[in-house]
Scaffold this motif. Structure first.
Motif, PDB file in Angstrom:
ATOM      1  N   ARG A  57     -20.339  63.799  -8.750  1.00  0.00           N
ATOM      2  CA  ARG A  57     -20.829  64.468  -9.951  1.00  0.00           C
ATOM      3  C   ARG A  57     -21.451  63.447 -10.908  1.00  0.00           C
ATOM      4  O   ARG A  57     -20.884  62.370 -11.138  1.00  0.00           O
ATOM      5  CB  ARG A  57     -19.696  65.231 -10.637  1.00  0.00           C
ATOM      6  CG  ARG A  57     -19.183  66.414  -9.818  1.00  0.00           C
ATOM      7  CD  ARG A  57     -17.942  67.030 -10.437  1.00  0.00           C
ATOM      8  NE  ARG A  57     -18.226  67.614 -11.737  1.00  0.00           N
ATOM      9  CZ  ARG A  57     -18.651  68.859 -11.932  1.00  0.00           C
ATOM     10  NH1 ARG A  57     -18.839  69.662 -10.906  1.00  0.00           N
ATOM     11  NH2 ARG A  57     -18.880  69.318 -13.141  1.00  0.00           N
ATOM     12  N   PRO A  58     -22.605  63.754 -11.496  1.00  0.00           N
ATOM     13  CA  PRO A  58     -23.327  62.770 -12.307  1.00  0.00           C
ATOM     14  C   PRO A  58     -22.892  62.670 -13.764  1.00  0.00           C
ATOM     15  O   PRO A  58     -23.350  61.784 -14.482  1.00  0.00           O
ATOM     16  CB  PRO A  58     -24.776  63.274 -12.228  1.00  0.00           C
ATOM     17  CG  PRO A  58     -24.630  64.765 -12.135  1.00  0.00           C
ATOM     18  CD  PRO A  58     -23.409  64.986 -11.289  1.00  0.00           C
ATOM     19  N   ALA A  59     -21.989  63.525 -14.220  1.00  0.00           N
ATOM     20  CA  ALA A  59     -21.693  63.602 -15.651  1.00  0.00           C
ATOM     21  C   ALA A  59     -20.766  62.501 -16.159  1.00  0.00           C
ATOM     22  O   ALA A  59     -20.514  62.418 -17.364  1.00  0.00           O
ATOM     23  CB  ALA A  59     -21.106  64.975 -15.998  1.00  0.00           C
ATOM     24  N   LEU A  60     -20.252  61.663 -15.257  1.00  0.00           N
ATOM     25  CA  LEU A  60     -19.385  60.567 -15.674  1.00  0.00           C
ATOM     26  C   LEU A  60     -19.695  59.352 -14.812  1.00  0.00           C
ATOM     27  O   LEU A  60     -19.846  59.468 -13.590  1.00  0.00           O
ATOM     28  CB  LEU A  60     -17.910  60.960 -15.529  1.00  0.00           C
ATOM     29  CG  LEU A  60     -16.886  60.036 -16.188  1.00  0.00           C
ATOM     30  CD1 LEU A  60     -17.082  59.981 -17.699  1.00  0.00           C
ATOM     31  CD2 LEU A  60     -15.467  60.506 -15.872  1.00  0.00           C
ATOM     32  N   ASP A  61     -19.800  58.183 -15.462  1.00  0.00           N
ATOM     33  CA  ASP A  61     -20.164  56.958 -14.749  1.00  0.00           C
ATOM     34  C   ASP A  61     -19.038  56.491 -13.831  1.00  0.00           C
ATOM     35  O   ASP A  61     -17.862  56.804 -14.029  1.00  0.00           O
ATOM     36  CB  ASP A  61     -20.510  55.861 -15.759  1.00  0.00           C
ATOM     37  CG  ASP A  61     -19.346  55.553 -16.687  1.00  0.00           C
ATOM     38  OD1 ASP A  61     -18.665  54.537 -16.471  1.00  0.00           O
ATOM     39  OD2 ASP A  61     -19.092  56.347 -17.614  1.00  0.00           O
ATOM     40  N   LEU A  62     -19.399  55.696 -12.832  1.00  0.00           N
ATOM     41  CA  LEU A  62     -18.434  55.238 -11.839  1.00  0.00           C
ATOM     42  C   LEU A  62     -17.382  54.312 -12.430  1.00  0.00           C
ATOM     43  O   LEU A  62     -16.216  54.341 -12.017  1.00  0.00           O
ATOM     44  CB  LEU A  62     -19.149  54.534 -10.686  1.00  0.00           C
ATOM     45  CG  LEU A  62     -19.920  55.434  -9.716  1.00  0.00           C
ATOM     46  CD1 LEU A  62     -20.586  54.589  -8.638  1.00  0.00           C
ATOM     47  CD2 LEU A  62     -19.004  56.472  -9.088  1.00  0.00           C
ATOM     48  N   ARG A  63     -17.759  53.485 -13.388  1.00  0.00           N
ATOM     49  CA  ARG A  63     -16.782  52.599 -14.021  1.00  0.00           C
ATOM     50  C   ARG A  63     -15.634  53.429 -14.615  1.00  0.00           C
ATOM     51  O   ARG A  63     -14.453  53.110 -14.422  1.00  0.00           O
ATOM     52  CB  ARG A  63     -17.468  51.776 -15.111  1.00  0.00           C
ATOM     53  CG  ARG A  63     -16.517  50.892 -15.945  1.00  0.00           C
ATOM     54  CD  ARG A  63     -17.324  50.171 -17.032  1.00  0.00           C
ATOM     55  NE  ARG A  63     -16.473  49.510 -18.010  1.00  0.00           N
ATOM     56  CZ  ARG A  63     -16.001  48.281 -17.911  1.00  0.00           C
ATOM     57  NH1 ARG A  63     -16.286  47.572 -16.828  1.00  0.00           N
ATOM     58  NH2 ARG A  63     -15.239  47.756 -18.851  1.00  0.00           N
TER      59      ARG A  63
END
Length: 260
Positions: free
Chosen positions: A47-53
């Protein structure tokens, strides 16, 4: 109607699982193992709404709080191999987890970091001491109160009990939140995992409010946090967090202060 292809989901999940854990994806032998590939990685992590970090921080701390050493190690390896977190930042994350989830869980995450660092042949990470110079107890209280207000955006407690004085003011906000090794946004996610697992209403509501009021996380990012958090903490605990966000987000958007 646009149909989604299960084979494409499986391929995406296998690819992401390998990239985000730093190890090749093995064919699942059980239904639960398949769900990691076909749901957790293929859908939640994609999902793109939260960054991987942020997702790494949420996942490694919630896995530690579930006493899942193996998952903690996978996330630590993934965070290091993708460059989303440094070894020094991970050590700070373990300390922050210790405060909000308890030192036993912080130790579990710290041990996972040590194990992965050894396997990756990484040099030990330097860290700033807890406090390097002598201090005046009154000034320490004042610094803790100022830090509480800076990070929580409302006034802190008076040093009238051991918990408030020796815990909240002296160490949690007087020292840990001020450490330079981890940014405030990262500390928000670790805090939210810890208070979420506590199932304590006031800490959950206050930290949810502060995370959004500070600008460290938007309403949409907080919604994504809940889904990521649910993986290791479970849907019932996540539902409590979701309720707190739905309650506090309108207050933040209207500029209203936090109310106990």
């Amino acid at each position: 109607m646009n149909l989604l292809d299960p084979a494409e989901r499986t391929a995406r999940g296998a690819k992401l699982q390998a990239e985000l854990t730093g190890v090749p994806t093995a064919d699942p032998a059980t239904l639960v193992q398949a769900s990691w590939r076909d749901y957790i990685y293929a859908e939640v992590w994609a999902r793109p709404a939260l960054d991987l970090r942020s997702r790494f921080l949420i996942s490694m701390s919630s896995a530690a709080c579930a006493s899942d050493s193996a998952a903690s190690e996978r996330y630590v390896r993934g965070a290091l191999s993708t460059g989303k977190l440094t070894l020094a930042e991970l050590r700070e994350a373990a300390l922050h987890t210790a405060v909000y989830a308890g030192w036993s869980y912080g130790d579990l995450l710290d041990a996972a970091i040590t194990k992965v660092a050894a396997k990756m042949d990484l040099a030990p990470a330097d860290y700033a001491p807890i406090r390097a110079a002598p201090w005046d107890p009154k000034i320490r209280h004042q610094e803790g109160s100022a830090s509480f207000k800076h990070n929580m955006l409302f006034g802190g407690p008076p040093p009238q009990t051991a918990y408030f004085e020796g815990g909240i003011l002296n160490f949690v906000f007087g020292e840990m939140w001020n450490r330079p090794g981890l940014d405030q946004r990262a500390r928000r996610w670790l805090t939210l995992v810890g208070v979420g697992n506590s199932s304590s209403s006031t800490p959950i509501r206050s930290h949810v409010w502060s995370a959004m009021a500070s600008g460290n996380a938007s309403r949409e990012e907080m919604f994504e946090f809940v889904l990521q958090y649910a993986i290791h903490s479970g849907w019932p605990r996540a539902s409590v967090m979701q309720g707190a966000i739905l309650e506090q987000a309108p207050r933040v958007e209207k500029g209203l202060p936090f109310e106990v």
